[in-house]
Design a protein around this motif. Sequence first.
Motif, PDB file in Angstrom:
ATOM      1  N   GLN A   1       0.760  -1.207  -0.040  1.00 12.13           N
ATOM      2  CA  GLN A   1      -0.054   0.081   0.047  1.00 12.13           C
ATOM      3  C   GLN A   1       0.906   1.177   0.009  1.00 12.13           C
ATOM      4  OE1 GLN A   1      -2.594  -0.577   3.488  1.00 12.13           O
ATOM      5  NE2 GLN A   1      -3.871  -1.810   2.277  1.00 12.13           N
ATOM      6  N   ASP A   2       1.871   1.374   0.782  1.00 19.13           N
ATOM      7  CA  ASP A   2       2.900   2.495   0.769  1.00 19.13           C
ATOM      8  C   ASP A   2       3.561   2.499  -0.575  1.00 19.13           C
ATOM      9  OD1 ASP A   2       2.263   2.807   3.394  1.00 19.13           O
ATOM     10  OD2 ASP A   2       4.157   1.708   4.178  1.00 19.13           O
ATOM     11  N   LEU A   3       3.832   1.543  -1.187  1.00 20.27           N
ATOM     12  CA  LEU A   3       4.375   1.740  -2.489  1.00 20.27           C
ATOM     13  C   LEU A   3       3.523   2.216  -3.692  1.00 20.27           C
ATOM     14  CD1 LEU A   3       6.977   1.209  -4.694  1.00 20.27           C
ATOM     15  CD2 LEU A   3       6.094  -1.216  -4.725  1.00 20.27           C
ATOM     16  N   GLN A   4       2.334   1.701  -3.474  1.00 15.22           N
ATOM     17  CA  GLN A   4       1.196   2.556  -4.519  1.00 15.22           C
ATOM     18  C   GLN A   4       1.097   3.752  -4.220  1.00 15.22           C
ATOM     19  OE1 GLN A   4      -1.999  -0.806  -3.607  1.00 15.22           O
ATOM     20  NE2 GLN A   4      -1.481  -1.554  -5.708  1.00 15.22           N
ATOM     21  N   GLU A   5       0.906   4.085  -2.976  1.00 12.78           N
ATOM     22  CA  GLU A   5       0.615   5.595  -2.680  1.00 12.78           C
ATOM     23  C   GLU A   5       1.969   6.312  -3.065  1.00 12.78           C
ATOM     24  OE1 GLU A   5      -0.036   5.873   1.477  1.00 12.78           O
ATOM     25  OE2 GLU A   5      -1.942   4.790   1.211  1.00 12.78           O
ATOM     26  N   ALA A   6       3.221   5.850  -2.835  1.00 21.07           N
ATOM     27  CA  ALA A   6       4.411   6.648  -3.344  1.00 21.07           C
ATOM     28  C   ALA A   6       4.220   6.829  -4.672  1.00 21.07           C
ATOM     29  CB  ALA A   6       5.510   5.965  -2.590  1.00 21.07           C
ATOM     30  N   LEU A   7       3.913   5.911  -5.592  1.00 18.42           N
ATOM     31  CA  LEU A   7       4.052   5.740  -6.811  1.00 18.42           C
ATOM     32  C   LEU A   7       2.872   6.905  -7.550  1.00 18.42           C
ATOM     33  CD1 LEU A   7       4.537   2.251  -7.833  1.00 18.42           C
ATOM     34  CD2 LEU A   7       6.235   4.075  -8.028  1.00 18.42           C
ATOM     35  N   GLN A   8       1.734   6.827  -6.823  1.00 19.11           N
ATOM     36  CA  GLN A   8       0.728   7.832  -7.283  1.00 19.11           C
ATOM     37  C   GLN A   8       1.196   9.174  -6.949  1.00 19.11           C
ATOM     38  OE1 GLN A   8      -2.360   6.799  -8.620  1.00 19.11           O
ATOM     39  NE2 GLN A   8      -2.536   8.898  -8.901  1.00 19.11           N
ATOM     40  N   THR A   9       1.765   9.473  -5.786  1.00 21.21           N
ATOM     41  CA  THR A   9       2.181  10.723  -5.489  1.00 21.21           C
ATOM     42  C   THR A   9       3.241  11.250  -6.671  1.00 21.21           C
ATOM     43  OG1 THR A   9       1.626  10.378  -3.111  1.00 21.21           O
ATOM     44  CG2 THR A   9       3.103  12.076  -3.425  1.00 21.21           C
ATOM     45  N   ILE A  10       4.045  10.558  -6.778  1.00 22.51           N
ATOM     46  CA  ILE A  10       5.154  10.775  -7.717  1.00 22.51           C
ATOM     47  C   ILE A  10       4.609  11.302  -9.065  1.00 22.51           C
ATOM     48  CG2 ILE A  10       7.268  10.058  -8.937  1.00 22.51           C
ATOM     49  CD1 ILE A  10       7.950   8.501  -6.606  1.00 22.51           C
ATOM     50  N   GLU A  11       3.721  10.341  -9.361  1.00 22.78           N
ATOM     51  CA  GLU A  11       2.935  10.364 -10.705  1.00 22.78           C
ATOM     52  C   GLU A  11       2.171  11.615 -10.919  1.00 22.78           C
ATOM     53  OE1 GLU A  11       0.410   7.964 -14.136  1.00 22.78           O
ATOM     54  OE2 GLU A  11      -0.105   7.609 -11.723  1.00 22.78           O
ATOM     55  N   ASN A  12       1.448  12.164  -9.696  1.00 26.70           N
ATOM     56  CA  ASN A  12       0.511  13.283  -9.703  1.00 26.70           C
ATOM     57  C   ASN A  12       1.391  14.517  -9.593  1.00 26.70           C
ATOM     58  OD1 ASN A  12      -1.799  11.790  -9.426  1.00 26.70           O
ATOM     59  ND2 ASN A  12      -1.924  11.643  -7.318  1.00 26.70           N
ATOM     60  N   ARG A  13       2.698  14.350  -8.866  1.00 26.24           N
ATOM     61  CA  ARG A  13       3.501  15.496  -8.839  1.00 26.24           C
ATOM     62  C   ARG A  13       4.212  15.695 -10.008  1.00 26.24           C
ATOM     63  NH1 ARG A  13       2.287  19.131  -7.308  1.00 26.24           N
ATOM     64  NH2 ARG A  13       4.224  20.058  -7.316  1.00 26.24           N
ATOM     65  N   SER A  14       4.534  14.826 -10.826  1.00 27.38           N
ATOM     66  CA  SER A  14       5.112  14.867 -12.048  1.00 27.38           C
ATOM     67  C   SER A  14       4.512  15.376 -12.935  1.00 27.38           C
ATOM     68  CB  SER A  14       5.841  13.537 -12.559  1.00 27.38           C
ATOM     69  OG  SER A  14       6.888  12.880 -11.759  1.00 27.38           O
ATOM     70  N   LYS A  15       3.065  14.984 -13.160  1.00 24.41           N
ATOM     71  CA  LYS A  15       2.159  15.596 -14.016  1.00 24.41           C
ATOM     72  C   LYS A  15       1.710  16.988 -13.803  1.00 24.41           C
ATOM     73  CE  LYS A  15      -0.402  11.101 -15.209  1.00 24.41           C
ATOM     74  NZ  LYS A  15      -1.656  10.409 -15.363  1.00 24.41           N
ATOM     75  N   GLY A  16       2.040  17.326 -12.530  1.00 26.63           N
ATOM     76  CA  GLY A  16       1.615  18.578 -12.158  1.00 26.63           C
ATOM     77  C   GLY A  16       2.705  19.608 -12.469  1.00 26.63           C
ATOM     78  N   ILE A  17       4.189  19.034 -12.443  1.00 27.24           N
ATOM     79  CA  ILE A  17       5.192  19.667 -12.979  1.00 27.24           C
ATOM     80  C   ILE A  17       4.937  20.035 -14.414  1.00 27.24           C
ATOM     81  CG2 ILE A  17       7.682  19.697 -13.370  1.00 27.24           C
ATOM     82  CD1 ILE A  17       7.927  18.073 -10.704  1.00 27.24           C
ATOM     83  N   MET A  18       4.589  19.081 -15.311  1.00 27.59           N
ATOM     84  CA  MET A  18       4.376  18.958 -16.724  1.00 27.59           C
ATOM     85  C   MET A  18       3.400  20.095 -17.200  1.00 27.59           C
ATOM     86  SD  MET A  18       4.746  14.940 -17.887  1.00 27.59           S
ATOM     87  CE  MET A  18       4.323  15.538 -19.520  1.00 27.59           C
ATOM     88  N   ASN A  19       2.175  20.122 -16.305  1.00 28.97           N
ATOM     89  CA  ASN A  19       1.181  20.986 -16.587  1.00 28.97           C
ATOM     90  C   ASN A  19       1.743  22.598 -16.244  1.00 28.97           C
ATOM     91  OD1 ASN A  19      -0.607  19.118 -17.339  1.00 28.97           O
ATOM     92  ND2 ASN A  19      -1.294  18.826 -15.070  1.00 28.97           N
TER      93      ASN A  19
END
Length: 445
Positions: A264-282
């Motif tokens: 669960q921690d791994l999934q949350e970490a990956l989701q957080t990284i993906e959201n922040r990365s997309k946020g940077i791209m936007n």
Amino acid sequence: MNKFNLNILLRLLVLTATIAVGIVCWIGKYRLGAIALLPLIGLQIYSLYYFINRTNRKLTLFLEAIRYEDFSIRFSADNNLGKSFSALNMQFNEVLEAFRQTRAEREANLKYIDTIIQHVSVGVLSFDVEGKIELINPAAFRLLGIYRLRYLSELKSTFPDLPNLLNELPAGSKILYPTPNGQQLSITATTVRLQGRLVKLISIQNIHGELQKKELEAWQNLTKILRHEIMNSVTPIVSLIGTMREIVELDLVPAVPPDTEAVQDLQEALQTIENRSKGIMNFVNAYRDYTTLPKPVFQMLNLNELLTSVSNLLHSDMKTLGIQYQLHVDPLSIDIHGDQAQLQMVLINLIKNAMDALEQTPSPKISVRGYFGPMQQVVIEIKDNGPGIEEEAIEKIFIPFFTTKKKGSGIGLSLSQQIIQMHGGQLKVDSPPAQGTTFYVLLNN
């Protein structure tokens, strides 16, 4: 025998005859008659002298005409006295005509140079060693913000240090002088000697627009590089995160109990990284307009109609916020040359900034005015009665990425400035402490 010689011979014969008659009268005891002939003899002698010296008088008149630049005189009265007189008159007339043409060419050149000086956008002024102004053109008046200047010392009331600076500026030197109203003046000096007098010639240029343009180009280049590098780094990260999530969901989750804390921690970490990365791209993509703004499509626009259309778009929001709004354009016939969509974008951004600044202001007010400024420049003024902009921030508000808002990208004012510069104008701000903020859009009509 020419007429001149014949005239002298006849005058001598008449004079000789008159003297002979006088002698006969004197000898014949008619002394009163002889005495009566004396004035006539004197008159004849004077007439002969006057006739013989007419060439000297003509030469004197010719030299006086040159001295006083009176080239309207023509010599022709004694052409009938002979070829020599006719040739002399012709030479005198040709010399006077040559002087007249030279003066006309000189006056035409001076008028041409004066016309150029009066119409160039570069300010020009000259003064002598005592500081007396000898020449100043309208551009210099406009750049210095004055309407009259007789002595250099009169500038002290507006620019306290400028008179001494101009006096001490060496010939051939150039300096950059910032004015209180935000202009950057490039001042160049040279000296000339006129009839033994030393005169200093000063040229003044407002290079504020050029500096802003270069600064804008530098920020655009920097933004392009940053955007390119960030996108090149973040894009594979986003792609890799997607791959890792698939591995976790397809391979790891089936092999491990779903309620395992590590999964669960791994999934949350990956989701957080993906959201922040997309946020940077936007976030990075938000600056694409800043570096790829299209050239304006110019058309004639009525200023009152343009401001009214923008006001109608924001009227509902201002009414909800309780903002008192006022629009005034004088005269209503003001027309401008610009891109309607881009100018609307600028005006909407400036008015929205004013609305945001009034959140904590009792009796909030915004006024928008359109009018002709100096030199028939069109001025759009957006003024609010908010708290104003802090002194340390006012010099940075046009810098990309800088913002005083909690939620803001720092791109609005820099983008607005770029649009106005592409229209050949300027965007200025005035914000005295606790006296509200006023933005000025200056457009050449």
